[in-house]
Design an enzyme around this catalytic site. Structure first.
Site, PDB file in Angstrom:
ATOM      1  N   GLU A   1       0.930  -1.142  -0.183  1.00 43.90           N
ATOM      2  CA  GLU A   1      -0.004  -0.145  -0.071  1.00 43.90           C
ATOM      3  C   GLU A   1       1.014   1.236   0.027  1.00 43.90           C
ATOM      4  O   GLU A   1       2.010   1.477   0.535  1.00 43.90           O
ATOM      5  CB  GLU A   1      -0.738   0.150   1.463  1.00 43.90           C
ATOM      6  CG  GLU A   1      -1.810  -1.251   1.506  1.00 43.90           C
ATOM      7  CD  GLU A   1      -2.383  -1.247   2.822  1.00 43.90           C
ATOM      8  OE1 GLU A   1      -2.424  -0.408   3.766  1.00 43.90           O
ATOM      9  OE2 GLU A   1      -2.772  -2.389   3.259  1.00 43.90           O
TER      10      GLU A   1
ATOM     11  N   LYS B   1       2.153   4.522   1.347  1.00 43.91           N
ATOM     12  CA  LYS B   1       2.423   5.048   2.564  1.00 43.91           C
ATOM     13  C   LYS B   1       1.878   6.511   2.610  1.00 43.91           C
ATOM     14  O   LYS B   1       2.694   7.360   2.149  1.00 43.91           O
ATOM     15  CB  LYS B   1       3.923   4.942   3.238  1.00 43.91           C
ATOM     16  CG  LYS B   1       3.861   5.331   4.737  1.00 43.91           C
ATOM     17  CD  LYS B   1       5.327   5.032   5.199  1.00 43.91           C
ATOM     18  CE  LYS B   1       5.382   5.139   6.719  1.00 43.91           C
ATOM     19  NZ  LYS B   1       5.188   6.701   7.288  1.00 43.91           N
TER      20      LYS B   1
ATOM     21  N   ASP C   1       1.368  10.177   3.674  1.00 48.18           N
ATOM     22  CA  ASP C   1       2.104  11.156   4.634  1.00 48.18           C
ATOM     23  C   ASP C   1       0.999  12.020   5.431  1.00 48.18           C
ATOM     24  O   ASP C   1       0.926  13.309   5.024  1.00 48.18           O
ATOM     25  CB  ASP C   1       3.239  11.972   4.170  1.00 48.18           C
ATOM     26  CG  ASP C   1       4.180  12.307   5.014  1.00 48.18           C
ATOM     27  OD1 ASP C   1       4.183  11.867   6.276  1.00 48.18           O
ATOM     28  OD2 ASP C   1       5.091  13.418   4.854  1.00 48.18           O
TER      29      ASP C   1
ATOM     30  N   ARG D   1      -3.233   9.611  17.182  1.00 52.45           N
ATOM     31  CA  ARG D   1      -2.771   8.249  17.534  1.00 52.45           C
ATOM     32  C   ARG D   1      -1.873   8.650  18.927  1.00 52.45           C
ATOM     33  O   ARG D   1      -1.792   7.623  19.736  1.00 52.45           O
ATOM     34  CB  ARG D   1      -1.510   8.110  16.613  1.00 52.45           C
ATOM     35  CG  ARG D   1      -0.559   7.064  17.064  1.00 52.45           C
ATOM     36  CD  ARG D   1       0.562   6.654  15.866  1.00 52.45           C
ATOM     37  NE  ARG D   1       1.360   5.391  16.248  1.00 52.45           N
ATOM     38  CZ  ARG D   1       2.329   5.670  16.846  1.00 52.45           C
ATOM     39  NH1 ARG D   1       2.963   6.493  17.393  1.00 52.45           N
ATOM     40  NH2 ARG D   1       3.224   4.789  17.271  1.00 52.45           N
TER      41      ARG D   1
ATOM     42  N   TYR E   1      -6.925   1.883   6.375  1.00 52.93           N
ATOM     43  CA  TYR E   1      -6.106   0.810   5.858  1.00 52.93           C
ATOM     44  C   TYR E   1      -6.038  -0.400   7.004  1.00 52.93           C
ATOM     45  O   TYR E   1      -5.520  -1.291   6.773  1.00 52.93           O
ATOM     46  CB  TYR E   1      -4.615   1.121   5.741  1.00 52.93           C
ATOM     47  CG  TYR E   1      -3.971   2.218   6.966  1.00 52.93           C
ATOM     48  CD1 TYR E   1      -3.693   1.757   7.976  1.00 52.93           C
ATOM     49  CD2 TYR E   1      -3.804   3.320   6.479  1.00 52.93           C
ATOM     50  CE1 TYR E   1      -3.231   2.403   8.987  1.00 52.93           C
ATOM     51  CE2 TYR E   1      -3.266   4.289   7.020  1.00 52.93           C
ATOM     52  CZ  TYR E   1      -2.871   3.875   8.590  1.00 52.93           C
ATOM     53  OH  TYR E   1      -2.266   4.740   9.361  1.00 52.93           O
TER      54      TYR E   1
ATOM     55  N   LYS F   1      10.744   2.947   2.572  1.00 46.83           N
ATOM     56  CA  LYS F   1      10.840   4.320   2.452  1.00 46.83           C
ATOM     57  C   LYS F   1      11.356   4.670   1.066  1.00 46.83           C
ATOM     58  O   LYS F   1      12.147   3.932   0.820  1.00 46.83           O
ATOM     59  CB  LYS F   1      11.353   4.985   3.599  1.00 46.83           C
ATOM     60  CG  LYS F   1      10.756   4.891   4.926  1.00 46.83           C
ATOM     61  CD  LYS F   1       9.548   5.468   5.214  1.00 46.83           C
ATOM     62  CE  LYS F   1       9.743   7.203   5.568  1.00 46.83           C
ATOM     63  NZ  LYS F   1       9.850   7.284   7.165  1.00 46.83           N
TER      64      LYS F   1
ATOM     65  N   CYS G   1      26.008  37.803  19.512  1.00 49.53           N
ATOM     66  CA  CYS G   1      24.508  37.615  19.118  1.00 49.53           C
ATOM     67  C   CYS G   1      23.871  38.517  18.299  1.00 49.53           C
ATOM     68  O   CYS G   1      23.846  39.796  18.340  1.00 49.53           O
ATOM     69  CB  CYS G   1      23.794  37.466  20.144  1.00 49.53           C
ATOM     70  SG  CYS G   1      22.017  36.983  20.225  1.00 49.53           S
TER      71      CYS G   1
ATOM     72  N   CYS H   1      21.022  40.387  20.506  1.00 48.25           N
ATOM     73  CA  CYS H   1      21.378  41.390  21.609  1.00 48.25           C
ATOM     74  C   CYS H   1      22.932  41.725  21.673  1.00 48.25           C
ATOM     75  O   CYS H   1      23.173  42.296  22.547  1.00 48.25           O
ATOM     76  CB  CYS H   1      21.203  40.362  23.103  1.00 48.25           C
ATOM     77  SG  CYS H   1      22.118  39.112  23.274  1.00 48.25           S
TER      78      CYS H   1
ATOM     79  N   CYS I   1      23.993  31.870  22.746  1.00 52.37           N
ATOM     80  CA  CYS I   1      24.054  33.377  23.490  1.00 52.37           C
ATOM     81  C   CYS I   1      23.904  32.850  24.885  1.00 52.37           C
ATOM     82  O   CYS I   1      22.695  32.167  25.134  1.00 52.37           O
ATOM     83  CB  CYS I   1      23.121  33.942  22.717  1.00 52.37           C
ATOM     84  SG  CYS I   1      22.648  35.589  23.939  1.00 52.37           S
TER      85      CYS I   1
ATOM     86  N   CYS J   1      18.654  38.382  26.733  1.00 50.33           N
ATOM     87  CA  CYS J   1      18.578  38.582  25.124  1.00 50.33           C
ATOM     88  C   CYS J   1      17.175  38.244  24.761  1.00 50.33           C
ATOM     89  O   CYS J   1      16.439  37.532  25.183  1.00 50.33           O
ATOM     90  CB  CYS J   1      19.451  37.262  24.619  1.00 50.33           C
ATOM     91  SG  CYS J   1      19.228  37.114  22.715  1.00 50.33           S
TER      92      CYS J   1
HETATM   93  S1  IVH Z   1      -0.047   0.580   8.718  1.00 53.14           S
HETATM   94  C1  IVH Z   1       0.645  -1.811  12.676  1.00 53.14           C
HETATM   95  N1  IVH Z   1      -0.523   1.352   6.351  1.00 53.14           N
HETATM   96  O1  IVH Z   1       2.664   5.109   8.591  1.00 53.14           O
HETATM   97  C2  IVH Z   1       0.188  -0.967  11.609  1.00 53.14           C
HETATM   98  N2  IVH Z   1       0.313   2.731   8.171  1.00 53.14           N
HETATM   99  O2  IVH Z   1       5.411   4.809  10.039  1.00 53.14           O
HETATM  100  C3  IVH Z   1       0.635   0.316  11.327  1.00 53.14           C
HETATM  101  N3  IVH Z   1       0.722   5.036   7.284  1.00 53.14           N
HETATM  102  O3  IVH Z   1       1.642   5.084  12.096  1.00 53.14           O
HETATM  103  C4  IVH Z   1      -0.006   1.240  10.192  1.00 53.14           C
HETATM  104  N4  IVH Z   1       0.073   4.815   5.222  1.00 53.14           N
HETATM  105  O4  IVH Z   1       0.263   6.548  10.366  1.00 53.14           O
HETATM  106  C5  IVH Z   1      -0.169   1.777   7.577  1.00 53.14           C
HETATM  107  N5  IVH Z   1      -1.050   2.256   4.083  1.00 53.14           N
HETATM  108  C6  IVH Z   1      -0.439   2.226   5.541  1.00 53.14           C
HETATM  109  C7  IVH Z   1      -0.097   3.454   5.979  1.00 53.14           C
HETATM  110  C8  IVH Z   1       0.350   3.936   7.102  1.00 53.14           C
HETATM  111  C9  IVH Z   1       0.625   5.622   5.933  1.00 53.14           C
HETATM  112  C10 IVH Z   1       1.392   5.639   8.451  1.00 53.14           C
HETATM  113  C11 IVH Z   1       0.877   5.370  10.031  1.00 53.14           C
HETATM  114  C12 IVH Z   1       1.839   4.769  10.749  1.00 53.14           C
HETATM  115  C13 IVH Z   1       3.074   5.213  10.038  1.00 53.14           C
HETATM  116  C14 IVH Z   1       4.219   4.293  10.396  1.00 53.14           C
END
Ligand code: IVH
Length: 709
Positions: free
Chosen positions: A122, A124, A126, A145, A234, A351, A445, A448, A463, A468
């Site tokens: 999936e 990820k 952000d 969270r 998810y 990542k 600085c 100051c 500083c 300051c």
């Molecule tokens: S699974 C135990 N799926 O990434 C399962 N997380 O670095 C954990 N995130 O805290 C989450 N997309 O906020 C999952 N498709 C995805 C995600 C995802 C983004 C975030 C989530 C998690 C963080 C972990």
């Protein structure tokens, strides 16, 4: 409906309300979750207004899942913290496919029989993780969270997210369903918010994740609703003993067959999910938006292909992604693998490397923080990096500047990785213009003009002038911040003016301000001034732990402040404590202890505490807590202990804390005055000395028994 001719019957009213609600829900699901509208906007608006009018005239017909209930009427005053029914774990990171392979090899060693497996890959997203709880199909709670165990209840804000159903599209829902997913801001909305903030003179959000998190924690849900947050689901979990399976190793069970709501936009859940792939399907059927860019892979190689493909394609998406989350598909296998302390063993975040982009360094400026640390900042020709505009980047410290050999006018490479603020990674020296001037740390600085200091063994230039203006400003901003004294309305722009005009030199001065002293500030009015004065006065009732956090002692964040405040019930106790006594508190390490101790040694800080005391701030726990401790049994009062050797279960700090809680004292050396020596393995000369002096020797078990008594 219900127009000119007489009163509609009660029943027809109810039927119409139900019909409208269902039509609006269907339209909203199609629009927000499927991105496939079925009604023109004007038609939706008219139906919505009709429902709103009917509900206004007949408030008893309002249901919690009515589309009109997404935005609350009144802003919340604060969020309450909630414990998650099932903790929210975070994910282990892999930074390339080789690391992914290491991860796969590791779980395979634990499950050597696994053979061919499926992975769900999936994107990820952000954003900011949300935990949603549905009871009997109805959304009852949305929480952030937090630290994974406890988050904040932001239900009213979560309800404003249109792609989150207020009721699950299931006729016969399990009693409790937990859904997790990511709330995020589309990139265009993010840019727009930042432009607005900049225009108002407010700080820009560093990335869409911060902006999403900041938005979710707005107290006024009407403002949240304006921000157009979105949500991808998810994770589907049905807590143990409450039917059905799910991620997180939380038990499978027989979920009864369910039928679809007659007009629901989705089909029913027919069986408990046995895999992540099925869970995603079911989430969609329940009315959630699931990111379509996911796939079921038959091998690590297929995961690699998905990862490579999205490395570039993700940049076309209207939201920010920073990797691929890979999960073992089979829930049975997930359950067998379980979790480490921090992460599930069955999932990993693969990542993408941070994006690197060239731009020109216009000049280097220097920022003085609340601790006096001077940070060199690269002022850049604005450039798009990983979906956001970057105009400033940190150069960290003097050593880093020297290492980069950075000159104003240089072409530099900027990197922005996930949570990290943008940084300059490299200088393209070959492109350096002839007139470029070497950038260097100033000797004085910039705020100051006092000389800066850089201890030999530290990277930070500081500083050290406690008056300051930058330090004072930073200290007051921290003092007024939400987790500290939470002074509503006392924002940066007022603080800057207060300090610049010499009205405030320390946090204690805030309490001497009056409406009249505030009035001359730019854009200040009588009412606003009164409000600020009231808010400042209100902060006097904030508890001791918040005051302690607000002091801004290095290494004392809000959690440590809370711990310290619980263990040292008055400021005098804490100020008098030796570093060892502070470090004896569970969760407080020697570095924190040393920092607290040093802070209280400084005369200027002692004066500050006296002034705060005089102003009426809470520098002690409430009377109940103190009384409770005074009435608590202190079986070891008046006894002196020496600890030596390694105890079987307690660490030295823990043993010391237990003794002190029971009223005893711990010292470092054995003398005639010592009441007991607690000896563990490999006890040395202290034990011998105790024997010579005839002092009672205790084992850990004896000590525990003594404490019990
Ligand atoms: S699974 C135990 N799926 O990434 C399962 N997380 O670095 C954990 N995130 O805290 C989450 N997309 O906020 C999952 N498709 C995805 C995600 C995802 C983004 C975030 C989530 C998690 C963080 C972990």
């Amino acid at each position: 409906m219900g127009t000119s001719t007489g009163q509609p019957s009660r029943q027809s009213l109810e039927t119409r309300v139900l019909e409208l609600r269902s039509q609006l829900q269907k339209a909203s699901y199609a629009y927000y979750a499927l991105d496939d509208p079925i009604l023109p906007d004007e038609v939706y608006d008219r139906l919505y207004r009709e429902l709103q009018d009917l509900e206004a005239a007949h408030p008893e017909l309002v249901a919690p899942d009515s589309p009109t209930q997404r935005v609350g009427e009144k802003p919340a005053t604060q969020f309450t913290s909630v414990r998650h029914n099932i903790p929210l774990y975070s994910l282990e990171n892999a930074f390339d496919l080789a690391e992914f392979q290491v991860w796969e090899d590791r779980w395979r060693r634990l499950e050597p029989q696994a053979g061919e497996v499926g992975y769900v890959a999936e994107l990820k997203i952000d954003g900011s993780a949300l935990a949603l709880t549905y009871e009997n199909g109805l959304l009852v709670r949305g929480a952030t969270r937090g630290d994974g165990v406890e988050g904040e209840d932001i239900t009213q804000n979560v309800k404003t997210i249109r792609s989150i159903p207020l009721r699950l599209a299931l006729e016969n829902p399990p009693p409790v369903v937990e859904v997790r997913g990511e709330a995020f801001l589309p990139l265009n909305v993010f840019e727009q918010i930042n432009e607005e903030r900049q225009a108002k003179g407010e700080a820009r959000f560093a990335n869409p994740r911060n902006a999403a998190a900041g938005t979710l924690r707005q107290l006024d849900s009407r403002k949240v609703a304006e921000r157009k947050l979105d949500f991808f689901a998810y994770t589907l979990q049905v807590p143990e003993g409450k039917e059905a399976g799910g991620q997180g190793g939380k038990g499978a069970g027989g979920q009864k067959e369910t039928k679809a709501v007659p007009e629901s936009p989705a089909s029913p859940l027919l069986c408990p999910a046995a895999s992540q792939w099925q869970a995603l399907q079911q989430l969609q059927e329940m009315g959630f938006k699931v990111n379509p860019n996911c796939t079921l892979c038959g091998s690590a190689q297929e995961v690699g292909e998905f990862y490579d493909r999205w490395d570039t394609e993700r940049l076309q998406l209207p939201y920010m992604t920073d990797g691929v989350v890979v999960k073992l598909n089979d829930f049975d296998l997930q359950r067998r693998l379980g979790f480490t302390q921090k992460f599930p063993r069955w999932a990993v975040a693969l990542k993408y490397p941070a994006e690197e982009v060239p731009t020109v360094l216009e000049q280097v400026s220097f920022q003085v923080g609340r601790t006096g640390a001077v940070t060199p900042v690269a002022e850049l020709r604005p450039v798009q990096v990983a979906g956001t505009t970057v105009a400033r980047a940190t150069l960290h410290n003097a050593d880093r500047m020297t290492e980069l050999d950075i000159h104003a006018g240089d072409t530099v490479i900027i990197r922005k990785a996930g949570e990290i603020i943008p940084e300059v990674v490299r200088v393209l020296t070959e492109l350096r213009p002839a007139e470029a001037a070497l950038a260097h740390m100033p000797s004085h600085c910039p705020e100051c003009s006092q000389p800066l200091v850089k201890p030999e063994d530290e990277a930070v230039t500081r500083c050290i002038n406690s008056s300051c203006p930058a330090i004072v400003q930073g200290a007051i901003i921290h003092w007024a911040s939400r987790n500290a004294l939470d002074i509503a309305g006392l924002g940066e722009k007022w603080i800057v003016q207060l300090v610049e005009r010499g009205l405030v030199h320390s946090v204690a001065d805030l309490y001497d301000l009056t409406v009249d002293t505030l009035l001359p500030l730019e854009r200040m009015g009588q009412q606003l001034a009164q409000k600020l004065i009231d808010a400042i006065a209100t902060s006097k009732s904030k508890p001791w732990s918040r005051v302690l956090y607000g002091l801004g002692i290095r290494h004392v964040g809000s959690v440590n402040a809370q711990t310290l405040a619980e263990n040292f019930l008055t400021v005098d106790e804490l100020a008098a404590a030796e570093p060892a006594a502070i470090a004896a508190v569970f969760g407080i390490g020697p570095e924190i202890a040393r920092s607290v101790y040093t802070w209280f040694q400084l005369p200027a800080n002692q004066t500050l505490i006296k002034r705060l005391q005089a102003e009426g701030l809470q520098l002690a726990a409430d009377a109940d807590a103190i009384a409770q401790r005074q009435s608590a049994p202190r079986p070891l009062a008046g006894k002196t202990f020496v600890l030596t050797g390694t105890l079987p279960t307690l660490s030295r700090n823990e043993a010391q804390a237990l003794i002190e809680q029971a009223g005893g004292k711990v010292t470092g050396s054995v003398s005639k005055k010592t009441s007991y020596v607690v000896a563990g393995e490999e006890a040395g000369s202290k034990l011998t000395k105790a024997q010579t002096l005839g002092i009672s020797i205790l084992s850990e078990a004896d000590l525990l028994a003594l404490l019990e008594s």
